[in-house]
Design a protein around this motif. Structure first.
Motif, PDB file in Angstrom:
ATOM      1  N   ALA A  11       0.833  -1.212   0.000  1.00  0.00           N
ATOM      2  CA  ALA A  11       0.000   0.000   0.000  1.00  0.00           C
ATOM      3  C   ALA A  11       0.864   1.258   0.000  1.00  0.00           C
ATOM      4  O   ALA A  11       0.558   2.237  -0.690  1.00  0.00           O
ATOM      5  N   LEU A  12       1.963   1.252   0.764  1.00  0.00           N
ATOM      6  CA  LEU A  12       2.854   2.411   0.802  1.00  0.00           C
ATOM      7  C   LEU A  12       3.492   2.643  -0.564  1.00  0.00           C
ATOM      8  O   LEU A  12       3.592   3.790  -1.032  1.00  0.00           O
ATOM      9  N   ALA A  13       3.912   1.574  -1.228  1.00  0.00           N
ATOM     10  CA  ALA A  13       4.520   1.708  -2.553  1.00  0.00           C
ATOM     11  C   ALA A  13       3.505   2.255  -3.555  1.00  0.00           C
ATOM     12  O   ALA A  13       3.857   3.037  -4.448  1.00  0.00           O
ATOM     13  N   ARG A  14       2.249   1.876  -3.399  1.00  0.00           N
ATOM     14  CA  ARG A  14       1.198   2.333  -4.317  1.00  0.00           C
ATOM     15  C   ARG A  14       0.817   3.786  -4.052  1.00  0.00           C
ATOM     16  O   ARG A  14       0.700   4.592  -4.972  1.00  0.00           O
ATOM     17  N   GLU A  15       0.627   4.140  -2.772  1.00  0.00           N
ATOM     18  CA  GLU A  15       0.152   5.484  -2.412  1.00  0.00           C
ATOM     19  C   GLU A  15       1.280   6.508  -2.330  1.00  0.00           C
ATOM     20  O   GLU A  15       1.036   7.708  -2.457  1.00  0.00           O
ATOM     21  N   ARG A  16       2.517   6.039  -2.065  1.00  0.00           N
ATOM     22  CA  ARG A  16       3.695   6.901  -1.960  1.00  0.00           C
ATOM     23  C   ARG A  16       3.511   7.967  -0.869  1.00  0.00           C
ATOM     24  O   ARG A  16       4.011   9.075  -0.971  1.00  0.00           O
ATOM     25  N   HIS A  17       2.790   7.592   0.177  1.00  0.00           N
ATOM     26  CA  HIS A  17       2.530   8.510   1.281  1.00  0.00           C
ATOM     27  C   HIS A  17       2.080   7.671   2.484  1.00  0.00           C
ATOM     28  O   HIS A  17       1.165   6.838   2.358  1.00  0.00           O
ATOM     29  N   PHE A  18       2.717   7.865   3.640  1.00  0.00           N
ATOM     30  CA  PHE A  18       2.408   7.034   4.803  1.00  0.00           C
ATOM     31  C   PHE A  18       0.948   7.199   5.235  1.00  0.00           C
ATOM     32  O   PHE A  18       0.269   6.213   5.538  1.00  0.00           O
ATOM     33  N   GLY A  19       0.462   8.423   5.290  1.00  0.00           N
ATOM     34  CA  GLY A  19      -0.907   8.658   5.740  1.00  0.00           C
ATOM     35  C   GLY A  19      -1.940   8.055   4.814  1.00  0.00           C
ATOM     36  O   GLY A  19      -2.902   7.405   5.262  1.00  0.00           O
ATOM     37  N   ARG A  20      -1.763   8.258   3.508  1.00  0.00           N
ATOM     38  CA  ARG A  20      -2.734   7.706   2.551  1.00  0.00           C
ATOM     39  C   ARG A  20      -2.690   6.180   2.547  1.00  0.00           C
ATOM     40  O   ARG A  20      -3.727   5.521   2.418  1.00  0.00           O
ATOM     41  N   ALA A  21      -1.475   5.623   2.668  1.00  0.00           N
ATOM     42  CA  ALA A  21      -1.340   4.163   2.702  1.00  0.00           C
ATOM     43  C   ALA A  21      -2.059   3.597   3.920  1.00  0.00           C
ATOM     44  O   ALA A  21      -2.767   2.584   3.837  1.00  0.00           O
ATOM     45  N   ALA A  22      -1.877   4.244   5.082  1.00  0.00           N
ATOM     46  CA  ALA A  22      -2.541   3.782   6.300  1.00  0.00           C
ATOM     47  C   ALA A  22      -4.058   3.855   6.147  1.00  0.00           C
ATOM     48  O   ALA A  22      -4.784   2.929   6.535  1.00  0.00           O
ATOM     49  N   ALA A  23      -4.556   4.947   5.574  1.00  0.00           N
ATOM     50  CA  ALA A  23      -5.997   5.105   5.390  1.00  0.00           C
ATOM     51  C   ALA A  23      -6.561   4.022   4.473  1.00  0.00           C
ATOM     52  O   ALA A  23      -7.659   3.503   4.708  1.00  0.00           O
ATOM     53  N   SER A  24      -5.801   3.671   3.427  1.00  0.00           N
ATOM     54  CA  SER A  24      -6.285   2.648   2.498  1.00  0.00           C
ATOM     55  C   SER A  24      -6.333   1.272   3.150  1.00  0.00           C
ATOM     56  O   SER A  24      -7.072   0.395   2.689  1.00  0.00           O
ATOM     57  N   THR A  29      -1.469   5.663  10.995  1.00  0.00           N
ATOM     58  CA  THR A  29      -0.162   5.849  10.368  1.00  0.00           C
ATOM     59  C   THR A  29       0.939   5.216  11.211  1.00  0.00           C
ATOM     60  O   THR A  29       1.879   4.610  10.676  1.00  0.00           O
ATOM     61  N   SER A  30       0.843   5.343  12.518  1.00  0.00           N
ATOM     62  CA  SER A  30       1.868   4.768  13.384  1.00  0.00           C
ATOM     63  C   SER A  30       1.888   3.248  13.289  1.00  0.00           C
ATOM     64  O   SER A  30       2.954   2.621  13.313  1.00  0.00           O
ATOM     65  N   ALA A  35       4.884  -1.432  11.399  1.00  0.00           N
ATOM     66  CA  ALA A  35       4.894  -2.717  10.704  1.00  0.00           C
ATOM     67  C   ALA A  35       5.971  -2.749   9.628  1.00  0.00           C
ATOM     68  O   ALA A  35       6.664  -3.766   9.449  1.00  0.00           O
ATOM     69  N   ILE A  36       6.154  -1.647   8.927  1.00  0.00           N
ATOM     70  CA  ILE A  36       7.165  -1.604   7.872  1.00  0.00           C
ATOM     71  C   ILE A  36       8.566  -1.591   8.473  1.00  0.00           C
ATOM     72  O   ILE A  36       9.497  -2.215   7.939  1.00  0.00           O
ATOM     73  N   ARG A  37       8.746  -0.918   9.600  1.00  0.00           N
ATOM     74  CA  ARG A  37      10.059  -0.949  10.270  1.00  0.00           C
ATOM     75  C   ARG A  37      10.395  -2.368  10.737  1.00  0.00           C
ATOM     76  O   ARG A  37      11.548  -2.802  10.636  1.00  0.00           O
ATOM     77  N   SER A  45      17.450  -5.026   5.710  1.00  0.00           N
ATOM     78  CA  SER A  45      17.815  -3.924   4.820  1.00  0.00           C
ATOM     79  C   SER A  45      16.738  -2.847   4.885  1.00  0.00           C
ATOM     80  O   SER A  45      15.549  -3.160   5.068  1.00  0.00           O
ATOM     81  N   PRO A  46      17.119  -1.574   4.707  1.00  0.00           N
ATOM     82  CA  PRO A  46      16.096  -0.524   4.582  1.00  0.00           C
ATOM     83  C   PRO A  46      15.342  -0.694   3.271  1.00  0.00           C
ATOM     84  O   PRO A  46      15.939  -0.948   2.220  1.00  0.00           O
ATOM     85  N   LEU A  47      14.033  -0.588   3.332  1.00  0.00           N
ATOM     86  CA  LEU A  47      13.200  -0.762   2.142  1.00  0.00           C
ATOM     87  C   LEU A  47      12.643   0.556   1.622  1.00  0.00           C
ATOM     88  O   LEU A  47      12.254   0.644   0.460  1.00  0.00           O
ATOM     89  N   VAL A  48      12.632   1.571   2.494  1.00  0.00           N
ATOM     90  CA  VAL A  48      12.016   2.848   2.160  1.00  0.00           C
ATOM     91  C   VAL A  48      13.012   3.974   2.397  1.00  0.00           C
ATOM     92  O   VAL A  48      13.683   4.011   3.434  1.00  0.00           O
ATOM     93  N   ASN A  49      13.129   4.845   1.433  1.00  0.00           N
ATOM     94  CA  ASN A  49      13.907   6.075   1.625  1.00  0.00           C
ATOM     95  C   ASN A  49      13.012   7.098   2.315  1.00  0.00           C
ATOM     96  O   ASN A  49      11.913   7.398   1.829  1.00  0.00           O
ATOM     97  N   ARG A  50      13.487   7.613   3.465  1.00  0.00           N
ATOM     98  CA  ARG A  50      12.696   8.554   4.246  1.00  0.00           C
ATOM     99  C   ARG A  50      13.456   9.857   4.401  1.00  0.00           C
ATOM    100  O   ARG A  50      14.687   9.864   4.461  1.00  0.00           O
ATOM    101  N   SER A  51      12.709  10.950   4.485  1.00  0.00           N
ATOM    102  CA  SER A  51      13.269  12.255   4.812  1.00  0.00           C
ATOM    103  C   SER A  51      12.330  12.909   5.811  1.00  0.00           C
ATOM    104  O   SER A  51      11.192  13.242   5.468  1.00  0.00           O
ATOM    105  N   HIS A  52      12.807  13.041   7.067  1.00  0.00           N
ATOM    106  CA  HIS A  52      11.956  13.567   8.144  1.00  0.00           C
ATOM    107  C   HIS A  52      10.655  12.767   8.215  1.00  0.00           C
ATOM    108  O   HIS A  52       9.565  13.329   8.332  1.00  0.00           O
ATOM    109  N   SER A  53      10.797  11.422   8.108  1.00  0.00           N
ATOM    110  CA  SER A  53       9.676  10.472   8.192  1.00  0.00           C
ATOM    111  C   SER A  53       8.742  10.523   6.986  1.00  0.00           C
ATOM    112  O   SER A  53       7.703   9.851   6.989  1.00  0.00           O
ATOM    113  N   ALA A  54       9.071  11.304   5.961  1.00  0.00           N
ATOM    114  CA  ALA A  54       8.238  11.369   4.747  1.00  0.00           C
ATOM    115  C   ALA A  54       8.747  10.369   3.713  1.00  0.00           C
ATOM    116  O   ALA A  54       9.950  10.104   3.617  1.00  0.00           O
ATOM    117  N   PHE A  55       7.836   9.800   2.961  1.00  0.00           N
ATOM    118  CA  PHE A  55       8.183   8.814   1.944  1.00  0.00           C
ATOM    119  C   PHE A  55       8.955   9.470   0.802  1.00  0.00           C
ATOM    120  O   PHE A  55       8.515  10.459   0.239  1.00  0.00           O
TER     121      PHE A  55
END
Length: 313
Positions: A11-24, A29-30, A35-37, A45-55
């Protein structure tokens, strides 16, 4: 590794946003982030590139995991659907992608599926390009598609041809009269090659088939405008500066008229496509049966029209 972790990651890969992925996924969001962490910790291995917790996109490892996650979650969904079918009746949501030229074919396909399986629901996604539908099938985001195809078909997919659509030349009547003296009954590729023309973009299946047909007649058409949208081609033709080559289904304004393109005729097959997987799922069997039924109906209709035409002549 939990199935829910893969579902959240997909869902995160599809929505490209933590909040939208959680809603779907109908979680907080937490919950999704945690779960992804945990998934990242399990795979090491890290699967997601994050910047200040943003996708910020997936890592190389994340892209690899996504491929498997899509396959695993699709298998889970298919298993549940097949178990329901074994218990007596198929109950599923069939996701169908449709090209603009395929809406009528989609209606017939869905009607045949619904007739055979009354508990099936549909998620129809219209206005897509054939290339987008094929990619959606490969990513397990679609169960079936109505696409343009060539005689070679699509690698890795089961394709059932149900009809075809031909391409026409559209323009304002004044431009036809200026160029040809009147609005002609038809235009040849040679005549088109000496005119200003707008075409679908290179790389699109319709454009490849257009180029192939022209090449067989030793004709080269160099467009003044390329676009990946039929609507953009029609809008440009309305300005009266050039013609556009579009599928015959395209809705024309009162300012435009259409002339058949002949010598060569450019025609693209309309087909029902799905992933060619083993085992064949209950949804796939339902799609195949409906597609075969529609193809047989269309073949009978064409034969009846030809017989009627022969009798009248």
């Amino acid at each position: 590794m939990l199935l829910s972790q893969l579902t959240y990651f997909e869902a995160l890969a599809r929505e490209r946003h933590f909040g939208r992925a959680a809603a779907s996924c109908f979680v907080t969001t937490s919950t999704l982030s945690e779960a992804i962490r945990k998934l990242e910790k399990e795979v090491g291995s890290p699967l997601v590139n994050r910047s200040h917790s943003a996708f910020q996109g997936l890592t190389h490892e994340g892209e690899l995991v996504l491929t498997y996650a899509q396959r695993i979650t699709a298998d889970q969904r298919h298993l549940e659907e097949d178990l329901a079918a074994v218990r007596g009746e198929l109950s599923a949501t069939v996701r169908v992608g449709v090209i603009p030229a395929g809406t009528g074919w989609a209606a017939r396909l869905l009607d045949r599926i619904a007739e055979a399986h009354p508990r099936v629901r549909f998620d129809l996604r219209a206005g897509l390009r054939s290339e987008e539908i094929v990619e959606g099938l490969r990513a397990h985001e679609l169960d079936a598609g109505i696409i343009h195809t060539t005689p070679e078909g699509v690698r890795g997919q089961r394709v059932t041809t149900v009809g075809s659509v031909r391409f026409t030349v559209v323009g304002v009547p004044a431009l036809f009269r200026e160029r040809f003296g009147s609005v002609p009954a038809s235009l040849s590729g040679a005549e088109l090659s000496t005119s200003a023309v707008a075409l679908l973009s290179p790389g699109m299946l319709a454009r490849e088939e257009f180029n192939r047909a022209m090449s067989e007649f030793d004709v080269q058409v160099t467009p003044v405008l390329d676009s990946d949208a039929v609507a953009a081609l029609l809008s440009s033709a309305e300005e009266g500066r050039w013609f556009a080559v579009v599928p015959e289904w395209a809705p024309l304004s009162d300012r435009l008229c259409a002339v058949p393109l002949e010598d060569p005729e450019v025609r693209l097959s309309i087909a029902v496509s799905r992933l060619d997987t083993r085992p064949v799922t209950s949804v796939a069997r339902a799609v195949d049966a409906a597609a075969a039924e529609v193809a047989a109906e269309v073949a009978a209709e064409v034969a009846a029209e030809m017989a009627a035409g022969g009798a009248s002549s």
